[in-house]
Design a protein around this motif. Structure first.
Motif, PDB file in Angstrom:
ATOM      1  N   PHE A   9      56.203  34.450 -46.709  1.00  0.00           N
ATOM      2  CA  PHE A   9      56.132  34.871 -45.293  1.00  0.00           C
ATOM      3  C   PHE A   9      56.112  33.620 -44.258  1.00  0.00           C
ATOM      4  CE2 PHE A   9      54.467  38.750 -46.991  1.00  0.00           C
ATOM      5  CZ  PHE A   9      55.055  39.682 -46.474  1.00  0.00           C
ATOM      6  N   PHE A  39      54.140  33.128 -40.585  1.00  0.00           N
ATOM      7  CA  PHE A  39      52.804  33.583 -40.826  1.00  0.00           C
ATOM      8  C   PHE A  39      51.928  32.579 -41.706  1.00  0.00           C
ATOM      9  CE2 PHE A  39      54.133  38.499 -40.867  1.00  0.00           C
ATOM     10  CZ  PHE A  39      54.515  38.291 -39.645  1.00  0.00           C
ATOM     11  N   SER A  54      48.960  36.637 -43.629  1.00  0.00           N
ATOM     12  CA  SER A  54      49.845  37.275 -44.616  1.00  0.00           C
ATOM     13  C   SER A  54      48.877  38.140 -45.459  1.00  0.00           C
ATOM     14  CB  SER A  54      50.454  36.019 -45.730  1.00  0.00           C
ATOM     15  OG  SER A  54      51.290  35.146 -44.967  1.00  0.00           O
ATOM     16  N   SER A  83      54.448  31.912 -34.015  1.00  0.00           N
ATOM     17  CA  SER A  83      53.689  32.680 -34.859  1.00  0.00           C
ATOM     18  C   SER A  83      53.129  34.117 -34.394  1.00  0.00           C
ATOM     19  CB  SER A  83      52.768  32.163 -35.641  1.00  0.00           C
ATOM     20  OG  SER A  83      53.273  31.266 -36.434  1.00  0.00           O
ATOM     21  N   SER A 105      56.197  36.328 -33.623  1.00  0.00           N
ATOM     22  CA  SER A 105      56.708  36.926 -34.808  1.00  0.00           C
ATOM     23  C   SER A 105      55.872  38.150 -35.438  1.00  0.00           C
ATOM     24  CB  SER A 105      56.761  35.681 -35.806  1.00  0.00           C
ATOM     25  OG  SER A 105      57.325  36.287 -36.962  1.00  0.00           O
ATOM     26  N   TRP A 122      56.946  41.817 -36.055  1.00  0.00           N
ATOM     27  CA  TRP A 122      56.895  42.438 -37.399  1.00  0.00           C
ATOM     28  C   TRP A 122      56.123  43.888 -37.465  1.00  0.00           C
ATOM     29  CZ3 TRP A 122      57.818  41.650 -42.462  1.00  0.00           C
ATOM     30  CH2 TRP A 122      56.986  42.361 -43.372  1.00  0.00           C
ATOM     31  N   TYR A 170      61.426  41.728 -41.216  1.00  0.00           N
ATOM     32  CA  TYR A 170      61.519  40.443 -41.936  1.00  0.00           C
ATOM     33  C   TYR A 170      62.657  39.598 -41.091  1.00  0.00           C
ATOM     34  CZ  TYR A 170      61.004  36.524 -44.886  1.00  0.00           C
ATOM     35  OH  TYR A 170      60.663  35.254 -45.411  1.00  0.00           O
ATOM     36  N   SER A 223      61.468  39.238 -37.062  1.00  0.00           N
ATOM     37  CA  SER A 223      60.243  38.017 -37.091  1.00  0.00           C
ATOM     38  C   SER A 223      61.203  36.865 -37.463  1.00  0.00           C
ATOM     39  CB  SER A 223      59.294  38.597 -38.118  1.00  0.00           C
ATOM     40  OG  SER A 223      58.617  39.722 -37.914  1.00  0.00           O
TER      41      SER A 223
END
Length: 611
Positions: A502, A507, A512, A554, A557, A561, A597, A600
């Motif tokens: 990840f 992440f 994660s 992050s 993201s 996700w 995925y 993100s």
């Protein structure tokens, strides 16, 4: 429930006010479960009649006909016929009909009468019928049908008094059972026309107010604009109205946790209660106000009669992306939870359209995602005003919901291109009258949904929170260790291993690790992060801890996700049960993982460059 309780089944077409009548009769004395072997909701309640006799009320799924084309209608037919396994047949059937629209509802009444069981007809919404100048000769209608007919107003206190008095007496005589075949069903239309001609006088087919509102609400341009504004304001209200209460609850749990910690001796028990329960579980509970605000608006829109119109309005747009207007209400229900949304697809008669709706329903932003969204938005998005009117945090929340909708449209469009049947299935539906939502029905609906959330909180979420605390605490670091204690725990080892796949989407190992319990229940991602950071030494609330350890790229993201990520285990189990194929479960999980995925990765890389 006493053994001699009279079992009464409420049946009727959708939008006849049956559930409102059920709420009026039973109030809070209800229990909600599923029918054996299926995920169709079963609502049962009870109340004591004036004679002291206990009445057991079963609210059966709405049905248009016994010529069942959906699982809901099959359940209703089988229960009434006494053919459903493990379900005793009712002693009395109360058939609820909308008095303003007997043309549609009387056909089903005639089908119910042919079962050969005691039946009472409840003419509901009689107040609305009188306002529209509709005159119904109730004694003559009762004589021609050969069964008792009573007037009810399900939205008025005491509006079911005549019904209660009738069912509290001697059971009505059942009409002789009749054979059910295609020829006899065709004759029902002629019987309905004769009944209407003899017993009903109505000045116009539809209400003037309904026509005036529908002139704008169903307009191909203004109607879509109105719908967009309504949904936008709902999402603004979720954050604006719920956020102050969320902050208050979070501060309260932080204060309570600090005081409890002062009473307990240092050690594992103190860590479990403060870092595990108060920090983890309290953080999730704090988002309940925002979830209830969302439920409130969905209930109001449903009770007002607007949702079927939104479905009708969006039918052409949804057909263009491989769905149908009937998909709208199940998809809207998925904003609360994908499970009832998927179950709601039983009203979609075409198998192809139903499967397509089931597969895209998990992309709707369910309420379980809301705690994650609210946490990250509150930590990283400033509470600025846009154009001096709109809350920037509310705009970001709306954008996340919109991302799920656009993702669902994209997936539907792709499925339409790859399947063999390219035909469209236009929507035909009866639009109910507009009505003011009743406080009692909305309150009961909010109570039921709130209790579902609390049960999850004290069940699976509590168990996962305690498990995450244990994984984050044990084993203790070895003698002479210099790093943070959590790095030597089971959670630390697992999180650092998960961080590798990840890392390209930004992440860290804590983020994660939180994805694992989130697969069981989305809300636990927040509890897991709160627990991990608390055990790791970041005291206080979670949002400041995240802001100091996680970059904006992050955080964005992670938001994206959760907009597209594979659904929880419960949703995947329902997909398996509703479709009967593991293949559909694999398709749902696989395409969502790839979407999440990829999206993100794109957001993280772009945000990292622009930051």
């Amino acid at each position: 429930m006493s053994a001699d309780a009279l079992r009464i089944a409420l049946v009727g077409n959708p939008n006849c006010g049956k559930t409102a009548l059920f709420n009026l009769l039973t109030g809070g004395r209800q229990k909600v479960a599923n029918y054996a072997g299926v995920t169709i909701e079963r609502k049962e309640g009870r109340f004591a009649a004036p004679s002291g006799r206990m009445l057991q009320i079963l609210d059966l799924p709405g049905a248009y006909s016994f010529d069942a084309v959906s699982p809901d209608e099959q359940i209703t037919r089988d229960v009434l016929e006494g053919n459903y396994p493990g379900e005793a047949p009712p002693d009395l059937i109360v058939c609820v009909a909308d008095a303003t629209n007997l043309r549609l509802h009387l056909r089903f009444v005639l089908e119910v009468r042919r079962l050969g069981r005691p039946v009472v007809l409840a003419l509901n919404m009689m107040d609305a019928a009188r306002r529209r100048g509709i005159e119904i000769d109730v004694p003559e209608l009762s004589r021609r049908l050969g069964l008792p007919v009573v007037e009810t107003i399900a939205v008025k206190r005491g509006g079911a008094q005549a019904l209660v008095e009738r069912v509290d007496g001697e059971l009505p005589q059942a009409a002789p059972a009749q054979a059910d075949d295609a020829a006899s069903r065709s004759g029902l239309h002629a019987q309905v026309r004769e009944l209407l001609a003899a017993t009903v006088r109505m000045p116009r087919q539809t209400a003037e107010l309904d026509d005036a509102l529908d002139h704008w609400a169903l307009h191909p341009v203004f109607g879509l604009a109105i719908l967009a504004v309504v949904m936008f304001l709902v999402f603004q209200a979720v954050y604006a109205a719920g956020k102050p209460m969320t902050d208050l609850i979070g501060d309260g749990f932080a204060w309570l946790g600090a005081h409890v910690a002062a009473w307990l001796p240092a050690g594992p028990l103190q860590g479990l209660i403060t870092d595990g329960i108060f920090t983890g579980l309290g953080t999730v509970l704090g988002f309940m106000p925002e979830i209830l605000v969302l439920f409130f608006f969905i209930l109001v829109l449903e009770e007002s009669g607007y949702l079927p119109r939104a479905a009708f309005l969006l039918d052409r747009l949804m057909l263009s992306v491989g769905l149908t207007g009937r998909s709208f209400i199940p998809l809207l229900s998925s904003f609360a939870c994908a499970i009832p949304g998927i179950m709601g697809t039983r009203s979609i008669t075409d198998p192809r359209d139903r499967i397509a709706t089931i597969l895209v329903a998990p992309l709707m932003t369910c309420s379980a995602r809301l705690p994650v969204y609210a946490l990250l938005i509150g930590a990283f998005i400033p509470a600025h005003r846009v154009f001096g009117l709109f809350n920037l945090q509310g705009l970001v929340l709306f954008a996340l919901y919109l991302a799920g909708i656009l993702g669902a449209m994209l997936v539907g469009w792709v499925m339409k291109r790859i399947r063999r049947d390219q035909g469209d299935h236009a929507l035909l539906m009866e639009l109910p009258s507009y009505r003011l939502p009743k406080v009692r029905d909305v309150t009961i609906g909010l109570y039921e949904r709130g209790m579902v959330f609390l049960k999850r909180l004290t069940g699976v979420i509590l168990a996962l929170t305690v498990l995450m605390w244990a994984l984050s605490t044990f084993p203790a670091p070895p003698a002479g260790a210099t790093g943070p204690a959590i790095d030597y725990s089971f959670a630390g080892h697992l999180g650092h291993w998960l961080a590798y796949p990840f890392a390209p989407i930004g992440f860290n190992w804590q983020m994660s690790l939180a994805l694992i319990p989130a697969f069981a229940a989305r809300e636990t991602a927040v509890a897991a992060l709160a627990t991990v950071y608390a055990v790791g030494g970041d005291a206080g609330q979670l949002a400041p801890a995240l802001a100091s350890h996680v970059s904006l790229a992050s955080a964005l993201s992670l938001l994206v996700w959760f907009a597209y990520a594979p659904q929880c285990m419960s949703t995947l189990a329902v997909i398996r049960r509703e479709t009967g194929e593991w293949r559909n479960v694999a398709i749902s999980f696989g395409y969502q993982f790839v979407m999440a995925y990829a999206a993100s990765f794109l957001v993280y890389q772009v945000a990292s460059v622009l930051a």
